[in-house]
Design a protein around this motif. Structure first.
Motif, PDB file in Angstrom:
ATOM      1  N   ARG A   7       0.880  -1.173   0.000  1.00  0.00           N
ATOM      2  CA  ARG A   7       0.000   0.000   0.000  1.00  0.00           C
ATOM      3  C   ARG A   7       0.915   1.220   0.000  1.00  0.00           C
ATOM      4  NH1 ARG A   7      -5.154   0.912   1.041  1.00  0.00           N
ATOM      5  NH2 ARG A   7      -5.415  -1.185   1.846  1.00  0.00           N
ATOM      6  N   PHE A   8       0.721   2.101  -0.992  1.00  0.00           N
ATOM      7  CA  PHE A   8       1.513   3.318  -1.087  1.00  0.00           C
ATOM      8  C   PHE A   8       0.944   4.363  -0.134  1.00  0.00           C
ATOM      9  CE2 PHE A   8       2.374   1.041  -4.939  1.00  0.00           C
ATOM     10  CZ  PHE A   8       3.714   1.261  -5.152  1.00  0.00           C
ATOM     11  N   VAL A   9       1.841   5.033   0.591  1.00  0.00           N
ATOM     12  CA  VAL A   9       1.441   6.001   1.612  1.00  0.00           C
ATOM     13  C   VAL A   9       2.056   7.355   1.275  1.00  0.00           C
ATOM     14  CG1 VAL A   9       1.549   6.568   4.061  1.00  0.00           C
ATOM     15  CG2 VAL A   9       1.353   4.174   3.345  1.00  0.00           C
ATOM     16  N   GLY A  10       1.188   8.352   1.087  1.00  0.00           N
ATOM     17  CA  GLY A  10       1.642   9.698   0.770  1.00  0.00           C
ATOM     18  C   GLY A  10       1.852   9.881  -0.726  1.00  0.00           C
ATOM     19  N   ALA A  27      10.307  -9.453   1.015  1.00  0.00           N
ATOM     20  CA  ALA A  27       9.953  -8.033   1.160  1.00  0.00           C
ATOM     21  C   ALA A  27       9.867  -7.380  -0.227  1.00  0.00           C
ATOM     22  CB  ALA A  27      11.013  -7.322   1.999  1.00  0.00           C
ATOM     23  N   PRO A  28       9.152  -6.267  -0.331  1.00  0.00           N
ATOM     24  CA  PRO A  28       9.139  -5.539  -1.605  1.00  0.00           C
ATOM     25  C   PRO A  28      10.494  -4.882  -1.845  1.00  0.00           C
ATOM     26  CG  PRO A  28       7.948  -4.311   0.061  1.00  0.00           C
ATOM     27  CD  PRO A  28       8.320  -5.628   0.676  1.00  0.00           C
ATOM     28  N   PRO A  29      10.718  -4.342  -3.039  1.00  0.00           N
ATOM     29  CA  PRO A  29      11.981  -3.646  -3.307  1.00  0.00           C
ATOM     30  C   PRO A  29      12.190  -2.494  -2.323  1.00  0.00           C
ATOM     31  CG  PRO A  29      10.671  -3.851  -5.315  1.00  0.00           C
ATOM     32  CD  PRO A  29       9.813  -4.318  -4.183  1.00  0.00           C
ATOM     33  N   ALA A  30      13.446  -2.181  -2.052  1.00  0.00           N
ATOM     34  CA  ALA A  30      13.758  -1.087  -1.131  1.00  0.00           C
ATOM     35  C   ALA A  30      13.251   0.250  -1.658  1.00  0.00           C
ATOM     36  CB  ALA A  30      15.262  -1.018  -0.883  1.00  0.00           C
ATOM     37  N   ARG A  31      13.284   0.434  -2.996  1.00  0.00           N
ATOM     38  CA  ARG A  31      12.797   1.663  -3.628  1.00  0.00           C
ATOM     39  C   ARG A  31      11.975   1.297  -4.850  1.00  0.00           C
ATOM     40  NH1 ARG A  31      17.043   6.498  -3.578  1.00  0.00           N
ATOM     41  NH2 ARG A  31      16.995   6.798  -1.341  1.00  0.00           N
ATOM     42  N   TRP A  32      10.983   2.133  -5.149  1.00  0.00           N
ATOM     43  CA  TRP A  32      10.133   1.912  -6.310  1.00  0.00           C
ATOM     44  C   TRP A  32       9.818   3.254  -6.941  1.00  0.00           C
ATOM     45  CZ3 TRP A  32       9.066  -2.453  -8.728  1.00  0.00           C
ATOM     46  CH2 TRP A  32       8.053  -2.451  -9.680  1.00  0.00           C
ATOM     47  N   TYR A  49       9.270   6.127  -4.050  1.00  0.00           N
ATOM     48  CA  TYR A  49       8.751   5.547  -2.811  1.00  0.00           C
ATOM     49  C   TYR A  49       9.803   4.609  -2.232  1.00  0.00           C
ATOM     50  CZ  TYR A  49       4.086   7.326  -3.732  1.00  0.00           C
ATOM     51  OH  TYR A  49       3.011   8.148  -3.927  1.00  0.00           O
ATOM     52  N   GLU A  50       9.853   4.506  -0.910  1.00  0.00           N
ATOM     53  CA  GLU A  50      10.751   3.585  -0.229  1.00  0.00           C
ATOM     54  C   GLU A  50       9.954   2.614   0.620  1.00  0.00           C
ATOM     55  OE1 GLU A  50      13.567   5.873   2.019  1.00  0.00           O
ATOM     56  OE2 GLU A  50      14.876   6.102   0.285  1.00  0.00           O
ATOM     57  N   ARG A  51      10.496   1.414   0.741  1.00  0.00           N
ATOM     58  CA  ARG A  51       9.840   0.379   1.549  1.00  0.00           C
ATOM     59  C   ARG A  51       9.649   0.885   2.963  1.00  0.00           C
ATOM     60  NH1 ARG A  51      13.003  -4.549   0.889  1.00  0.00           N
ATOM     61  NH2 ARG A  51      14.518  -3.446   2.133  1.00  0.00           N
ATOM     62  N   GLY A  52       8.441   0.726   3.456  1.00  0.00           N
ATOM     63  CA  GLY A  52       8.108   1.107   4.820  1.00  0.00           C
ATOM     64  C   GLY A  52       8.126  -0.113   5.722  1.00  0.00           C
ATOM     65  N   THR A  53       7.060  -0.299   6.433  1.00  0.00           N
ATOM     66  CA  THR A  53       6.984  -1.376   7.411  1.00  0.00           C
ATOM     67  C   THR A  53       6.061  -2.494   6.947  1.00  0.00           C
ATOM     68  OG1 THR A  53       5.176  -0.253   8.532  1.00  0.00           O
ATOM     69  CG2 THR A  53       7.395   0.198   9.332  1.00  0.00           C
ATOM     70  N   ARG A  54       6.213  -3.628   7.569  1.00  0.00           N
ATOM     71  CA  ARG A  54       5.313  -4.750   7.322  1.00  0.00           C
ATOM     72  C   ARG A  54       3.973  -4.381   7.947  1.00  0.00           C
ATOM     73  NH1 ARG A  54       4.249  -9.074   4.811  1.00  0.00           N
ATOM     74  NH2 ARG A  54       3.705 -11.005   5.822  1.00  0.00           N
ATOM     75  N   ALA A  55       2.915  -4.552   7.170  1.00  0.00           N
ATOM     76  CA  ALA A  55       1.580  -4.166   7.629  1.00  0.00           C
ATOM     77  C   ALA A  55       0.731  -5.400   7.904  1.00  0.00           C
ATOM     78  CB  ALA A  55       0.919  -3.267   6.598  1.00  0.00           C
ATOM     79  N   GLY A  56       1.305  -6.357   8.591  1.00  0.00           N
ATOM     80  CA  GLY A  56       0.585  -7.578   8.945  1.00  0.00           C
ATOM     81  C   GLY A  56       0.244  -8.409   7.729  1.00  0.00           C
ATOM     82  N   ALA A  57      -0.907  -9.034   7.757  1.00  0.00           N
ATOM     83  CA  ALA A  57      -1.332  -9.916   6.671  1.00  0.00           C
ATOM     84  C   ALA A  57      -1.642  -9.141   5.391  1.00  0.00           C
ATOM     85  CB  ALA A  57      -2.555 -10.707   7.108  1.00  0.00           C
ATOM     86  N   ASP A  58      -1.798  -7.826   5.504  1.00  0.00           N
ATOM     87  CA  ASP A  58      -2.110  -7.000   4.333  1.00  0.00           C
ATOM     88  C   ASP A  58      -0.895  -6.669   3.490  1.00  0.00           C
ATOM     89  OD1 ASP A  58      -4.774  -6.982   5.001  1.00  0.00           O
ATOM     90  OD2 ASP A  58      -4.632  -5.108   6.124  1.00  0.00           O
ATOM     91  N   ARG A  63       6.448   4.159   1.406  1.00  0.00           N
ATOM     92  CA  ARG A  63       6.195   5.549   1.757  1.00  0.00           C
ATOM     93  C   ARG A  63       6.827   6.518   0.759  1.00  0.00           C
ATOM     94  NH1 ARG A  63      10.788   4.885   3.919  1.00  0.00           N
ATOM     95  NH2 ARG A  63      11.966   5.860   5.511  1.00  0.00           N
ATOM     96  N   TYR A  64       6.100   7.594   0.500  1.00  0.00           N
ATOM     97  CA  TYR A  64       6.517   8.614  -0.469  1.00  0.00           C
ATOM     98  C   TYR A  64       7.775   9.324   0.006  1.00  0.00           C
ATOM     99  CZ  TYR A  64       6.306  12.946  -3.172  1.00  0.00           C
ATOM    100  OH  TYR A  64       6.603  14.006  -3.970  1.00  0.00           O
ATOM    101  N   VAL A  65       8.716   9.528  -0.923  1.00  0.00           N
ATOM    102  CA  VAL A  65       9.954  10.244  -0.614  1.00  0.00           C
ATOM    103  C   VAL A  65       9.973  11.601  -1.315  1.00  0.00           C
ATOM    104  CG1 VAL A  65      12.477  10.191  -0.796  1.00  0.00           C
ATOM    105  CG2 VAL A  65      11.221   8.092  -0.296  1.00  0.00           C
ATOM    106  N   ARG A  66       9.855  11.589  -2.653  1.00  0.00           N
ATOM    107  CA  ARG A  66       9.904  12.850  -3.399  1.00  0.00           C
ATOM    108  C   ARG A  66       9.472  12.626  -4.844  1.00  0.00           C
ATOM    109  NH1 ARG A  66      15.424  11.358  -3.102  1.00  0.00           N
ATOM    110  NH2 ARG A  66      16.242  10.921  -5.176  1.00  0.00           N
ATOM    111  N   THR A  67       9.269  13.738  -5.548  1.00  0.00           N
ATOM    112  CA  THR A  67       8.960  13.716  -6.978  1.00  0.00           C
ATOM    113  C   THR A  67      10.114  14.389  -7.703  1.00  0.00           C
ATOM    114  OG1 THR A  67       6.585  13.760  -6.594  1.00  0.00           O
ATOM    115  CG2 THR A  67       7.351  14.524  -8.743  1.00  0.00           C
ATOM    116  N   ASP A  68      10.578  13.753  -8.776  1.00  0.00           N
ATOM    117  CA  ASP A  68      11.678  14.268  -9.602  1.00  0.00           C
ATOM    118  C   ASP A  68      11.202  14.406 -11.037  1.00  0.00           C
ATOM    119  OD1 ASP A  68      13.730  14.216  -7.565  1.00  0.00           O
ATOM    120  OD2 ASP A  68      13.724  12.043  -7.754  1.00  0.00           O
ATOM    121  N   PRO A  69      11.899  15.223 -11.834  1.00  0.00           N
ATOM    122  CA  PRO A  69      11.589  15.260 -13.266  1.00  0.00           C
ATOM    123  C   PRO A  69      11.786  13.866 -13.864  1.00  0.00           C
ATOM    124  CG  PRO A  69      13.068  17.046 -12.675  1.00  0.00           C
ATOM    125  CD  PRO A  69      12.968  16.155 -11.484  1.00  0.00           C
TER     126      PRO A  69
END
Length: 74
Positions: A7-10, A27-32, A49-58, A63-69
């Motif tokens: 789940r993407f956050v932010g 785990a998902p990739p460290a960055r996406w 986006y960077e890998r955040g935390t494990r959200a249980g069974a979901d 989590r959002y880091v920044r927007t670049d060109p």
């Protein structure tokens, strides 16, 4: 290929749920880099986006880091 639910956050993809390729440890990739899928690549921004935390069974959070060109995140 194994997939993991995230789940993407932010940022522009806030609350979007997707399956991403899993790393060997499950785990998902460290960055996406997220791009808008319906727009041509020319002039579109990359949203990092960077890998955040494990959200249980979901799955995990990304989590959002920044927007670049377009292309600057690669």
């Amino acid at each position: 290929m194994t997939l993991v639910r995230v789940r993407f956050v932010g940022g522009p993809a806030d609350d979007l749920v997707r399956e991403l390729p899993a790393e060997p440890d499950g785990a998902p990739p460290a960055r996406w880099i997220m791009r808008h899928p319906d727009r041509p690549a020319d002039g579109v921004a990359d949203h990092l986006y960077e890998r955040g935390t494990r959200a249980g069974a979901d799955g995990w959070t990304m989590r959002y880091v920044r927007t670049d060109p377009f292309g600057a995140s690669e």
